[in-house]
Design a protein around this motif. Structure first.
Motif, PDB file in Angstrom:
ATOM      1  N   MET A   1       0.260  -0.949   2.377  1.00 29.55           N
ATOM      2  CA  MET A   1      -1.219  -0.896   1.914  1.00 29.55           C
ATOM      3  C   MET A   1      -1.115  -1.303   0.395  1.00 29.55           C
ATOM      4  SD  MET A   1      -3.753   1.950   2.182  1.00 29.55           S
ATOM      5  CE  MET A   1      -3.212   2.858   0.547  1.00 29.55           C
ATOM      6  N   LYS A   2      -2.038  -2.280   0.051  1.00 27.80           N
ATOM      7  CA  LYS A   2      -1.707  -2.671  -1.303  1.00 27.80           C
ATOM      8  C   LYS A   2      -3.573  -2.805  -1.803  1.00 27.80           C
ATOM      9  CE  LYS A   2       1.998  -5.859  -1.615  1.00 27.80           C
ATOM     10  NZ  LYS A   2       2.349  -7.242  -1.957  1.00 27.80           N
ATOM     11  N   GLU A  39       3.911   2.382   0.963  1.00 27.70           N
ATOM     12  CA  GLU A  39       4.474   2.262   2.288  1.00 27.70           C
ATOM     13  C   GLU A  39       4.656   3.392   3.023  1.00 27.70           C
ATOM     14  OE1 GLU A  39       7.211  -1.640   2.107  1.00 27.70           O
ATOM     15  OE2 GLU A  39       8.555   0.177   2.875  1.00 27.70           O
ATOM     16  N   ASP A  40       4.335   3.470   4.129  1.00 26.40           N
ATOM     17  CA  ASP A  40       4.189   4.644   4.888  1.00 26.40           C
ATOM     18  C   ASP A  40       5.803   4.797   5.476  1.00 26.40           C
ATOM     19  OD1 ASP A  40       3.986   7.061   6.248  1.00 26.40           O
ATOM     20  OD2 ASP A  40       2.255   6.281   7.507  1.00 26.40           O
ATOM     21  N   ASN A  45       6.061  11.114   4.601  1.00 23.75           N
ATOM     22  CA  ASN A  45       6.669  10.433   3.494  1.00 23.75           C
ATOM     23  C   ASN A  45       6.204   8.911   3.182  1.00 23.75           C
ATOM     24  OD1 ASN A  45       8.456  12.539   3.071  1.00 23.75           O
ATOM     25  ND2 ASN A  45       9.803  11.861   4.758  1.00 23.75           N
ATOM     26  N   SER A  46       6.189   8.594   2.043  1.00 27.38           N
ATOM     27  CA  SER A  46       5.778   7.379   1.616  1.00 27.38           C
ATOM     28  C   SER A  46       6.391   6.907   0.327  1.00 27.38           C
ATOM     29  CB  SER A  46       4.145   7.301   1.332  1.00 27.38           C
ATOM     30  OG  SER A  46       3.882   7.831   0.260  1.00 27.38           O
ATOM     31  N   VAL A  47       6.320   5.546   0.173  1.00 24.59           N
ATOM     32  CA  VAL A  47       6.862   5.059  -1.410  1.00 24.59           C
ATOM     33  C   VAL A  47       5.601   4.427  -2.085  1.00 24.59           C
ATOM     34  CG1 VAL A  47       8.375   3.287  -2.168  1.00 24.59           C
ATOM     35  CG2 VAL A  47       9.162   4.470  -0.405  1.00 24.59           C
ATOM     36  N   ASP A  48       5.448   4.771  -3.257  1.00 31.99           N
ATOM     37  CA  ASP A  48       4.286   4.314  -3.807  1.00 31.99           C
ATOM     38  C   ASP A  48       4.773   3.625  -4.997  1.00 31.99           C
ATOM     39  OD1 ASP A  48       2.528   5.738  -2.004  1.00 31.99           O
ATOM     40  OD2 ASP A  48       3.281   7.357  -3.007  1.00 31.99           O
ATOM     41  N   TRP A  49       3.978   2.496  -5.515  1.00 33.50           N
ATOM     42  CA  TRP A  49       4.294   1.723  -6.641  1.00 33.50           C
ATOM     43  C   TRP A  49       3.092   1.193  -7.231  1.00 33.50           C
ATOM     44  CZ3 TRP A  49       4.963  -0.015  -1.762  1.00 33.50           C
ATOM     45  CH2 TRP A  49       4.348  -1.576  -1.614  1.00 33.50           C
TER      46      TRP A  49
END
Ligand SMILES: [Zn+2]
Length: 221
Positions: A1-2, A39-40, A45-49
């Protein structure tokens, strides 16, 4: 998701490195296009940027350039206050604080080429290549100045005999030669501070050997 957010003419000023002023100066952010992503990875847990793509302008020389600031939930370190996320910053064109490129057009063509590539390597933090470039620069100057000797060690000494470099200058050039050897033969990277000092020494030598004599011949005929 963006998602993407565009902001123009942001309030306030910021201290960024200016390529023209060769130091940190006050800048205005003209426009910032911000990408927020996530990104799920399941299980909560997710990676966020976040990536901010900014058009910036120096408030001193008015030079316009581009800055990208990125943070990611995975890029973190730990200090006494706990976990903190660090910001990765890139400038386009790339730049290095304190590095003032000299007027290369007054240098012999062979020296110009290797000088430009060495500066680019330093600016882009390619520290092994920058070390090799510094050694190649000294070799090219020795060749251009018809330094004598079977190896670079002897050629540097001959620059002193020809009164091109002082005794102290010769000692410094030998240090840079060793630095270049370590980069070339041991693939050893040198730090920013060492490379910045090395290029300042070379600038000084180029100034005295090519640039000042050229100006003198033009102004004091
Ligand atoms: Zn500036």
């Amino acid at each position: 998701m963006k998602d993407f957010i565009l902001e123009n003419n942001l309030e306030g000023t910021h201290k960024f490195i200016c390529k023209e002023c060769c130091r940190e100066t006050s800048h205005k952010i003209i426009s910032s296009y911000c990408e927020n992503g996530s990104e799920d990875h399941g299980g909560g847990n997710s990676v966020d940027w976040t990536v901010k793509n900014q058009i910036i302008q120096c408030l001193g020389c008015e030079n316009i350039s581009f800055r990208v600031s990125s943070t990611c939930s995975e890029d973190y370190d730990v200090d006494i206050d706990g976990i903190y996320h660090y910001e990765t910053i890139k400038y386009y064109p790339s730049r290095f604080e304190g590095l003032k490129a000299i007027n290369i057009y007054l240098l012999p063509v062979e020296v110009q080429g290797i000088y430009q590539e060495t500066i680019l390597a330093i600016e882009n933090e390619q520290n092994i290549l920058a070390g090799i470039g510094i050694r190649a620069l000294i070799e090219t100057i020795c060749k251009d100045q018809k330094a004598e000797g079977k190896d670079l060690n002897q050629q540097i000494n001959s620059l002193h005999e020809k009164s091109i470099v002082t005794k102290e200058g010769v000692d410094i050039l030998h240090k840079l030669r060793v630095l270049g050897n370590k980069a070339a033969h041991e693939v050893q990277a040198h730090n920013k501070e060492q490379l910045s000092l090395a290029i300042q020494i070379i600038d000084h030598m180029l100034d005295g050997t090519y640039i000042i004599p050229h100006k003198v011949s033009r102004v004091l005929k």
